[in-house]
Design a protein around this motif. Structure first.
Motif, PDB file in Angstrom:
ATOM      1  N   CYS A   1      49.574  45.297  43.523  1.00  0.00           N
ATOM      2  CA  CYS A   1      49.703  45.818  42.158  1.00  0.00           C
ATOM      3  C   CYS A   1      49.073  44.826  41.198  1.00  0.00           C
ATOM      4  CB  CYS A   1      51.183  46.018  41.824  1.00  0.00           C
ATOM      5  SG  CYS A   1      51.506  46.482  40.110  1.00  0.00           S
ATOM      6  N   TRP A   2      48.253  45.348  40.278  1.00  0.00           N
ATOM      7  CA  TRP A   2      47.696  44.520  39.215  1.00  0.00           C
ATOM      8  C   TRP A   2      48.414  44.880  37.934  1.00  0.00           C
ATOM      9  CZ3 TRP A   2      41.619  44.880  39.569  1.00  0.00           C
ATOM     10  CH2 TRP A   2      41.206  44.468  40.845  1.00  0.00           C
ATOM     11  N   LEU A   3      48.900  43.879  37.228  1.00  0.00           N
ATOM     12  CA  LEU A   3      49.514  44.062  35.920  1.00  0.00           C
ATOM     13  C   LEU A   3      48.569  43.446  34.893  1.00  0.00           C
ATOM     14  CD1 LEU A   3      53.180  43.035  36.842  1.00  0.00           C
ATOM     15  CD2 LEU A   3      52.214  45.359  36.694  1.00  0.00           C
ATOM     16  N   VAL A   4      47.965  44.284  34.084  1.00  0.00           N
ATOM     17  CA  VAL A   4      46.969  43.842  33.111  1.00  0.00           C
ATOM     18  C   VAL A   4      47.664  43.634  31.772  1.00  0.00           C
ATOM     19  CG1 VAL A   4      44.810  44.416  31.943  1.00  0.00           C
ATOM     20  CG2 VAL A   4      45.162  45.106  34.341  1.00  0.00           C
ATOM     21  N   HIS A   5      47.692  42.391  31.326  1.00  0.00           N
ATOM     22  CA  HIS A   5      48.306  42.012  30.052  1.00  0.00           C
ATOM     23  C   HIS A   5      47.182  41.882  29.024  1.00  0.00           C
ATOM     24  CE1 HIS A   5      52.157  40.877  32.013  1.00  0.00           C
ATOM     25  NE2 HIS A   5      51.365  40.528  33.014  1.00  0.00           N
ATOM     26  N   GLN A   6      46.948  42.923  28.258  1.00  0.00           N
ATOM     27  CA  GLN A   6      45.853  42.876  27.284  1.00  0.00           C
ATOM     28  C   GLN A   6      46.073  41.817  26.212  1.00  0.00           C
ATOM     29  OE1 GLN A   6      45.611  47.294  26.491  1.00  0.00           O
ATOM     30  NE2 GLN A   6      43.481  46.687  26.243  1.00  0.00           N
ATOM     31  N   ASP A   7      47.291  41.742  25.677  1.00  0.00           N
ATOM     32  CA  ASP A   7      47.555  40.787  24.595  1.00  0.00           C
ATOM     33  C   ASP A   7      47.404  39.346  25.071  1.00  0.00           C
ATOM     34  OD1 ASP A   7      47.994  42.841  22.828  1.00  0.00           O
ATOM     35  OD2 ASP A   7      50.173  42.794  23.026  1.00  0.00           O
ATOM     36  N   GLN A   8      47.800  39.074  26.307  1.00  0.00           N
ATOM     37  CA  GLN A   8      47.696  37.724  26.855  1.00  0.00           C
ATOM     38  C   GLN A   8      46.353  37.482  27.530  1.00  0.00           C
ATOM     39  OE1 GLN A   8      51.087  37.813  29.440  1.00  0.00           O
ATOM     40  NE2 GLN A   8      52.542  37.729  27.761  1.00  0.00           N
ATOM     41  N   ARG A   9      45.552  38.537  27.633  1.00  0.00           N
ATOM     42  CA  ARG A   9      44.218  38.459  28.250  1.00  0.00           C
ATOM     43  C   ARG A   9      44.296  37.861  29.658  1.00  0.00           C
ATOM     44  NH1 ARG A   9      40.376  41.327  25.596  1.00  0.00           N
ATOM     45  NH2 ARG A   9      38.780  39.922  26.289  1.00  0.00           N
ATOM     46  N   GLN A  10      45.178  38.432  30.474  1.00  0.00           N
ATOM     47  CA  GLN A  10      45.290  37.978  31.858  1.00  0.00           C
ATOM     48  C   GLN A  10      45.721  39.122  32.761  1.00  0.00           C
ATOM     49  OE1 GLN A  10      48.195  34.840  32.031  1.00  0.00           O
ATOM     50  NE2 GLN A  10      49.920  36.224  32.031  1.00  0.00           N
TER      51      GLN A  10
ATOM     52  N   ALA B   1      56.768  47.903  45.612  1.00  0.00           N
ATOM     53  CA  ALA B   1      57.054  47.071  46.785  1.00  0.00           C
ATOM     54  C   ALA B   1      57.868  47.850  47.812  1.00  0.00           C
ATOM     55  CB  ALA B   1      57.799  45.805  46.360  1.00  0.00           C
ATOM     56  N   GLU B   2      58.941  48.468  47.370  1.00  0.00           N
ATOM     57  CA  GLU B   2      59.871  49.155  48.275  1.00  0.00           C
ATOM     58  C   GLU B   2      59.218  50.296  49.044  1.00  0.00           C
ATOM     59  OE1 GLU B   2      64.049  51.709  48.050  1.00  0.00           O
ATOM     60  OE2 GLU B   2      63.367  50.608  46.276  1.00  0.00           O
ATOM     61  N   TYR B   3      58.311  51.007  48.389  1.00  0.00           N
ATOM     62  CA  TYR B   3      57.750  52.208  49.008  1.00  0.00           C
ATOM     63  C   TYR B   3      56.369  51.989  49.635  1.00  0.00           C
ATOM     64  CZ  TYR B   3      61.790  54.570  47.185  1.00  0.00           C
ATOM     65  OH  TYR B   3      63.094  54.951  46.933  1.00  0.00           O
ATOM     66  N   GLY B   4      55.937  50.735  49.770  1.00  0.00           N
ATOM     67  CA  GLY B   4      54.781  50.455  50.610  1.00  0.00           C
ATOM     68  C   GLY B   4      53.424  50.302  49.957  1.00  0.00           C
ATOM     69  N   VAL B   5      53.360  50.166  48.626  1.00  0.00           N
ATOM     70  CA  VAL B   5      52.088  49.833  47.992  1.00  0.00           C
ATOM     71  C   VAL B   5      51.718  48.428  48.469  1.00  0.00           C
ATOM     72  CG1 VAL B   5      50.962  49.347  45.772  1.00  0.00           C
ATOM     73  CG2 VAL B   5      52.513  51.310  45.988  1.00  0.00           C
TER      74      VAL B   5
ATOM     75  N   ARG C   1      59.266  49.358  38.010  1.00  0.00           N
ATOM     76  CA  ARG C   1      58.087  49.955  38.647  1.00  0.00           C
ATOM     77  C   ARG C   1      57.568  49.064  39.781  1.00  0.00           C
ATOM     78  NH1 ARG C   1      56.327  54.137  35.831  1.00  0.00           N
ATOM     79  NH2 ARG C   1      54.147  54.086  36.427  1.00  0.00           N
ATOM     80  N   VAL C   2      57.480  47.776  39.524  1.00  0.00           N
ATOM     81  CA  VAL C   2      57.016  46.847  40.567  1.00  0.00           C
ATOM     82  C   VAL C   2      57.953  46.916  41.775  1.00  0.00           C
ATOM     83  CG1 VAL C   2      56.743  44.389  41.132  1.00  0.00           C
ATOM     84  CG2 VAL C   2      55.742  45.308  39.017  1.00  0.00           C
TER      85      VAL C   2
ATOM     86  N   ILE D   1      57.690  41.211  46.862  1.00  0.00           N
ATOM     87  CA  ILE D   1      56.532  40.456  46.394  1.00  0.00           C
ATOM     88  C   ILE D   1      56.316  39.274  47.324  1.00  0.00           C
ATOM     89  CG2 ILE D   1      55.536  39.089  44.523  1.00  0.00           C
ATOM     90  CD1 ILE D   1      57.205  40.783  42.574  1.00  0.00           C
ATOM     91  N   GLY D   2      55.139  39.234  47.945  1.00  0.00           N
ATOM     92  CA  GLY D   2      54.804  38.143  48.848  1.00  0.00           C
ATOM     93  C   GLY D   2      54.055  37.037  48.132  1.00  0.00           C
ATOM     94  N   GLU D   3      53.212  37.437  47.187  1.00  0.00           N
ATOM     95  CA  GLU D   3      52.400  36.457  46.462  1.00  0.00           C
ATOM     96  C   GLU D   3      52.104  37.004  45.073  1.00  0.00           C
ATOM     97  OE1 GLU D   3      48.094  34.160  46.994  1.00  0.00           O
ATOM     98  OE2 GLU D   3      48.864  35.403  48.616  1.00  0.00           O
ATOM     99  N   ARG D   4      52.086  36.109  44.084  1.00  0.00           N
ATOM    100  CA  ARG D   4      51.757  36.481  42.708  1.00  0.00           C
ATOM    101  C   ARG D   4      50.729  35.483  42.200  1.00  0.00           C
ATOM    102  NH1 ARG D   4      55.126  38.958  38.466  1.00  0.00           N
ATOM    103  NH2 ARG D   4      54.047  38.615  36.509  1.00  0.00           N
ATOM    104  N   CYS D   5      49.561  35.982  41.820  1.00  0.00           N
ATOM    105  CA  CYS D   5      48.502  35.134  41.278  1.00  0.00           C
ATOM    106  C   CYS D   5      48.123  35.660  39.898  1.00  0.00           C
ATOM    107  CB  CYS D   5      47.269  35.160  42.176  1.00  0.00           C
ATOM    108  SG  CYS D   5      47.568  34.538  43.833  1.00  0.00           S
TER     109      CYS D   5
END
Length: 186
Positions: A134-143, A127-131, A122-123, A154-158
Motif C-alpha cells: 500500500c502506498w500512502l501519498v501525503h500531498q501536504d507533506q510531499r512524501q 493487510a488482513e485481506y491479502g493486499v 483501511r491499512v 505491516i512487514g516494512e514501512r519506508c
C-alpha cells in the motif's frame, strides 16, 4: 432508542443504483462520502499515468482507478474503493464484474480529513485481506509511505521524500519521485 440499521450484504450493496459517488460497504454498513477535491483527483490522475507508463509496456498487469468496487471479503461484507490499484497478470482472475479479491498494490492519496473511515482502519483491512503493498501519498507533506505486508500485517514501512525515487516490492523497477509524478501536469 432507535433501532440499529439493517446490515447490508454484498448483494444488497450491488443492487443499489450505480453511481459515481464514493461509497463503500464496511462490515454491512454503507458509507457514502462527498466527491474528492480537484487537487486530490489531479494527484490520482498523475499517479495513474506514471504507473500505467511503467506497467503497460512491460505487460505486468493493469492499473485501475476509483470509483471501482474492490470486494476484500464477501463473507465480511467489506467493499472498498481505493484511489488506485494495480493487479498483476498473475491475479487478473480477480477482475470480473467487480474486483473480487485483493489487489497486489493499492494507493491512497491522503487528505487532511479522510472522506471514508480512517487511514489506519483501511491499512488494517489491506493487510488482513491479502493486499501485498500500500502506498500512502501525503500531498501536504510531499512524501509517500510504502507499506509492505507480510503475514497479514505491516512487514516494512519506508517513507520517500518528494525528490526520492519511490521503491516498490510489487513493482521493483519503478523508480520515479513524487515530485516528478505530481509536477508532470504543470
Amino acid at each position: 432508542m432507535a433501532a440499529a440499521p439493517k446490515l447490508m450484504t454484498v448483494d444488497d450493496y450491488f443492487s443499489t443504483p450505480e453511481t459515481l459517488t464514493p461509497m463503500e460497504l464496511v462490515h454491512g454498513i454503507m458509507r457514502v462520502a462527498d466527491a474528492p477535491t480537484p487537487r486530490h483527483q489531479a494527484a490520482v490522475l498523475h499517479l495513474c499515468l506514471a504507473l500505467d507508463r511503467h506497467v503497460r509496456p512491460r505487460q505486468l498487469g493493469r492499473v485501475w482507478i476509483s470509483p471501482l468496487d474492490v470486494v476484500l471479503s464477501a463473507r465480511d461484507a467489506l467493499i472498498v474503493q481505493p484511489d488506485l490499484c494495480f493487479i498483476s497478470n498473475e491475479r487478473e482472475w480477480i477482475v470480473a464484474d467487480r474486483v473480487r479479491g485483493s489487489p497486489d498494490l493499492v494507493i491512497e492519496v491522503l487528505s487532511p480529513h479522510p472522506r471514508i473511515g480512517s487511514t489506519e482502519e483501511r491499512v488494517g483491512w489491506f493487510a488482513e485481506y491479502g493486499v501485498r503493498e500500500c502506498w500512502l501519498v501525503h500531498q501536504d507533506q510531499r512524501q509517500v509511505a510504502v507499506l509492505s505486508f507480510d503475514n497479514r500485517q505491516i512487514g516494512e514501512r519506508c517513507c520517500y521524500a518528494e525528490r526520492e525515487p519511490i521503491q516498490s516490492k510489487v513493482l521493483p523497477e519503478f523508480r520515479v519521485s513524487l515530485k516528478d509524478i505530481l509536477e508532470e501536469g504543470l
